[in-house]
Design a protein around this motif. Structure first.
Motif, mmCIF file in Angstrom:
data_model
loop_
_atom_site.group_PDB
_atom_site.id
_atom_site.type_symbol
_atom_site.label_atom_id
_atom_site.label_comp_id
_atom_site.label_asym_id
_atom_site.label_seq_id
_atom_site.Cartn_x
_atom_site.Cartn_y
_atom_site.Cartn_z
ATOM 1 N N PHE A 17 0.847 -1.129 -0.143
ATOM 2 C CA PHE A 17 0.105 0.075 -0.011
ATOM 3 C C PHE A 17 0.925 1.335 0.106
ATOM 4 C CE2 PHE A 17 -0.994 3.145 3.353
ATOM 5 C CZ PHE A 17 -1.918 3.850 2.654
ATOM 6 N N ASP A 18 1.728 1.165 0.847
ATOM 7 C CA ASP A 18 2.953 2.446 0.962
ATOM 8 C C ASP A 18 3.469 2.541 -0.139
ATOM 9 O OD1 ASP A 18 3.476 4.639 2.845
ATOM 10 O OD2 ASP A 18 5.410 3.398 2.884
ATOM 11 N N LYS A 19 3.951 1.701 -1.008
ATOM 12 C CA LYS A 19 4.497 1.781 -2.445
ATOM 13 C C LYS A 19 3.596 2.765 -3.269
ATOM 14 C CE LYS A 19 6.877 -0.426 -5.968
ATOM 15 N NZ LYS A 19 5.886 -0.332 -7.239
ATOM 16 N N ILE A 20 2.352 2.445 -3.467
ATOM 17 C CA ILE A 20 1.247 2.879 -4.449
ATOM 18 C C ILE A 20 1.231 4.347 -3.819
ATOM 19 C CG2 ILE A 20 -1.033 2.940 -4.967
ATOM 20 C CD1 ILE A 20 -0.954 -0.186 -4.712
ATOM 21 N N PHE A 21 1.034 4.564 -2.393
ATOM 22 C CA PHE A 21 0.791 6.047 -1.993
ATOM 23 C C PHE A 21 2.040 6.841 -2.350
ATOM 24 C CE2 PHE A 21 1.137 8.944 1.631
ATOM 25 C CZ PHE A 21 -0.320 9.561 1.539
ATOM 26 N N LYS A 22 3.142 6.246 -2.242
ATOM 27 C CA LYS A 22 4.188 7.158 -2.542
ATOM 28 C C LYS A 22 4.420 7.309 -4.101
ATOM 29 C CE LYS A 22 7.319 5.838 1.320
ATOM 30 N NZ LYS A 22 8.569 4.908 1.769
ATOM 31 N N GLU A 23 4.059 6.696 -4.971
ATOM 32 C CA GLU A 23 3.847 6.622 -6.188
ATOM 33 C C GLU A 23 3.044 7.996 -6.496
ATOM 34 O OE1 GLU A 23 3.099 2.862 -7.772
ATOM 35 O OE2 GLU A 23 5.027 2.277 -7.909
ATOM 36 N N HIS A 24 2.060 8.130 -5.935
ATOM 37 C CA HIS A 24 1.171 9.210 -6.080
ATOM 38 C C HIS A 24 1.821 10.590 -5.583
ATOM 39 C CE1 HIS A 24 -2.609 7.235 -7.444
ATOM 40 N NE2 HIS A 24 -2.498 6.458 -6.361
ATOM 41 N N LEU A 25 2.543 10.362 -4.579
ATOM 42 C CA LEU A 25 3.045 11.574 -3.982
ATOM 43 C C LEU A 25 4.245 12.100 -4.906
ATOM 44 C CD1 LEU A 25 3.330 11.187 -0.070
ATOM 45 C CD2 LEU A 25 1.569 12.447 -1.441
ATOM 46 N N ASP A 26 4.934 11.184 -5.297
ATOM 47 C CA ASP A 26 6.173 11.407 -6.405
ATOM 48 C C ASP A 26 5.454 12.071 -7.657
ATOM 49 O OD1 ASP A 26 8.135 10.954 -4.622
ATOM 50 O OD2 ASP A 26 8.079 8.629 -5.158
ATOM 51 N N GLY A 27 4.360 11.924 -8.003
ATOM 52 C CA GLY A 27 3.857 12.509 -9.236
ATOM 53 C C GLY A 27 3.863 11.749 -10.337
ATOM 54 N N GLY A 28 3.674 10.255 -9.955
ATOM 55 C CA GLY A 28 3.660 9.398 -10.601
ATOM 56 C C GLY A 28 1.996 9.167 -11.382
ATOM 57 N N TYR A 29 1.397 10.061 -10.745
ATOM 58 C CA TYR A 29 0.001 9.856 -11.293
ATOM 59 C C TYR A 29 -0.512 11.093 -11.257
ATOM 60 C CZ TYR A 29 0.219 4.854 -9.860
ATOM 61 O OH TYR A 29 0.570 3.539 -10.044
ATOM 62 N N ASP A 30 -1.570 11.550 -10.428
ATOM 63 C CA ASP A 30 -2.148 12.902 -10.880
ATOM 64 C C ASP A 30 -2.026 14.014 -9.703
ATOM 65 O OD1 ASP A 30 -3.661 11.630 -8.833
ATOM 66 O OD2 ASP A 30 -5.618 11.630 -9.773
ATOM 67 N N TYR A 31 -1.078 13.894 -9.037
ATOM 68 C CA TYR A 31 -0.685 14.840 -7.991
ATOM 69 C C TYR A 31 0.776 15.019 -7.772
ATOM 70 C CZ TYR A 31 -0.247 16.764 -3.323
ATOM 71 O OH TYR A 31 -0.222 17.640 -2.259
ATOM 72 N N ALA A 62 4.067 12.170 5.610
ATOM 73 C CA ALA A 62 3.057 11.191 5.152
ATOM 74 C C ALA A 62 3.935 10.233 4.165
ATOM 75 C CB ALA A 62 2.019 11.823 4.057
ATOM 76 N N LYS A 63 5.082 10.715 3.444
ATOM 77 C CA LYS A 63 5.842 9.750 2.445
ATOM 78 C C LYS A 63 6.640 9.112 3.325
ATOM 79 C CE LYS A 63 8.638 10.167 -1.581
ATOM 80 N NZ LYS A 63 9.451 11.269 -2.538
ATOM 81 N N GLN A 64 7.290 9.614 4.311
ATOM 82 C CA GLN A 64 8.261 8.957 5.102
ATOM 83 C C GLN A 64 7.709 8.114 6.416
ATOM 84 O OE1 GLN A 64 11.327 11.682 6.307
ATOM 85 N NE2 GLN A 64 12.202 11.781 3.895
#
Length: 539
Positions: free
Chosen positions: A298-312, A481-483
């Motif tokens: 779960f954390d991996k997916i969440f971090k991908e969002h925070l890193d701009g890999g998706y829409d944020y 949140a990321k760390q």
């Protein structure tokens, strides 16, 4: 080169594996049946046709219930296993796997008792088979299925449908393409009127002229009563040999398709198990490891969002939320207090976005979908952490505003132009004179300059806060949140006992049952593959 005995022994071993793991053929359409794909020998005959005598002569032991009417009321899957000469023969039932029977009178009694457990002490029938293995130096490796005797009329205590029920049960076995039919007909009955021969010829029209080498229909006219036991025994032995030989030829023809089915089924079952997820270990350490692995997924997916890999994107956070205000000294202090609202609003806006990303990441984590309780627990822990980050972020941005209010930047005012307009002494600004007018104009200009200076200062502070508040928000909320989103959860989960860990790894019972069935079936097919590989084939 594979011998006849090794081929039949191969099928017999696979059939025993099927029996041990619950594959009896038919019924369960959720999986392809390996049992149904294997050549089998079904013993068919009318009531009192001599089926029991033939089977007992092949085995060399009296072990079947005897009596009038329907004696065989459940299919009996009889698996014969040859032992080395000198070894003691014994029998085992599938429903009593750890008990060996050396007294075959007790075998007969157990068949009767096990039949009664399902049907009751009535004359009802049941399609649920009894599995009996006999290990003896005096038998050949062979599996026979003894079916209830065909009848033309119902007797007292039986439903009117019994005739049709028995025939349907018999057909469900003999209509399988890999079934060899051993049709038993008494010598004193016209073979043309034999129900066993009639059904056999219907499902296998080629059997009109029986030939062991060409066809799967075997016919034995029982001559027990007319020619004596020794001759009957020789016929029974001959029947076993003929059946044995014909079964070997069928197995040889079927091996390629059996191998193909085994390999295809292994691939399908492994793929489904990957989709369902592997079983959860029972010890606390392994369960804790599983939970942490799911959290990391779960954390991996969440971090991908925070890193701009998706829409944020976390850098460059919504600067339009920071609204400039006006003031000076006290006015500046009072005015800067108005920045508190937009600063806190920016914190709340980021908090909302982070909560949405938690929800989205939970939904995208396929591994967590198996465990609804753990899913909700992780979501709750993540949201609790976001609340803590929000509170810390609010404290920080409010401090930034208060810092600007408590200390004015001196250099800003030093750089302002200093213009002092002097007014002559003794001039009363209230008198209606040119001098008084000059004072009024001076005051107006002075106040306007103050207003302009205050406005410039507030704008400068606004620009400063426009940069510092997003930095504080990213540092206190996004970076945390990321760390550290689940750090507190990790600390708490490590203190839980085994039962509490198990509760987090609950699953849908239907899914657990499906996985268990898949795992058992996969074990069966892998064992069958090993058995096939163990036989040396002719090239």
């Amino acid at each position: 080169m594979a011998t006849m005995e090794s081929l039949i022994g191969l099928v017999n071993r696979i059939q025993r594996a099927c029996t041990a793991l619950g594959d009896y053929g038919g019924g369960d359409q959720a999986f392809s049946s390996l049992w149904d794909a294997l050549p089998s020998v079904a013993v068919v005959g009318g009531q009192s046709s001599g089926k029991s005598s033939v089977l007992e002569s092949i085995v060399g032991r009296d072990f079947l219930p005897r009596g009038s009417g329907i004696v065989t009321r459940r299919p009996l899957v009889l698996q014969l296993q040859k032992l080395e000469d000198g070894q003691q023969e014994y029998a085992e039932f599938g429903h009593m796997p750890r008990r060996r029977f050396t007294d075959f009178a007790l075998v007969r009694k157990e068949i009767q008792d096990e039949t009664d457990r399902i049907t009751g002490k009535t004359k009802q029938i049941s399609p649920v088979p009894i599995h009996l293995s006999i290990y003896s130096p005096n038998v050949v490796n062979l599996t026979l299925i003894d079916l209830p005797g065909l009848t033309k009329v119902a007797v007292e205590g039986q439903p009117e449908s019994i005739v049709e029920d028995i025939e349907n049960m018999v057909r469900s076995y003999v209509e399988k393409p890999n079934c060899i039919i051993l049709a038993i007909s008494p010598a004193n009955q016209d073979i043309a009127t034999s129900d066993a021969i009639k059904i056999a010829r219907e499902v296998d029209p080629s059997g009109k002229e029986p030939s062991v080498d060409k066809f799967k229909l075997l016919i034995l006219n029982e001559i027990y009563n007319e020619l004596g036991i020794s001759i009957f025994d020789s016929y029974a032995l001959h029947t076993g040999e003929r059946t044995f030989g014909h079964l070997e030829s069928v197995i040889r023809a079927r091996i390629p398709s059996i191998t193909s089915l085994i390999n295809k089924s292994i691939d399908e079952l492994e793929s489904e198990l990957d989709h369902l997820g592997r079983p959860i270990a029972v010890d606390a350490g392994a369960q804790l490891y599983t939970i942490l692995e799911l959290c990391r997924a779960f954390d991996k997916i969440f971090k991908e969002h925070l890193d701009g890999g998706y829409d944020y994107e976390a850098d460059g956070y919504q600067p339009h939320l920071i609204a400039p205000e006006q003031g000076y000294r006290r006015l500046i202090e009072g005015s800067l207090n108005y920045f508190r609202g937009p600063a806190e609003a920016s914190v709340d806006a980021v908090h909302f976005v982070l909560k949405e990303l938690v929800r989205k990441s939970i939904g995208e984590c396929q591994e967590l979908k198996r465990f609804p309780t753990l899913q909700s627990t992780i979501a709750g822990a993540a949201n609790e952490a976001l609340e803590r980050f929000r509170e810390e972020s609010k404290k920080t941005v409010v401090r930034l505003v208060d810092m600007e209010s408590s200390y004015l930047t001196v250099d800003f005012f030093r750089k302002l132009p200093q213009e002092v307009e002097k007014v002559g002494p003794g001039v009363n600004p209230r008198e209606n004179s040119p001098a008084a007018a000059n004072v009024d104009r001076y005051a107006e200009t002075h106040f306007r300059r103050i207003g302009s200076n205050v406005s410039s200062y507030v704008n400068m502070v606004s620009e400063t806060l426009r940069n510092s508040i997003p930095k504080a928000v990213v540092y206190c909320q996004v970076k945390e949140a990321k760390q550290n989103l689940l750090n507190y959860f990790y600390t708490q989960i490590g203190k839980r006992e085994g039962k509490q860990l198990s509760e987090l790894l609950d699953e849908d019972p239907a899914l657990m049952e499906r996985r268990q069935q898949c795992a058992k079936r996969l074990e069966l097919y892998k064992k069958a593959r090993d058995e096939v590989d163990s036989v040396s084939w002719a090239r």
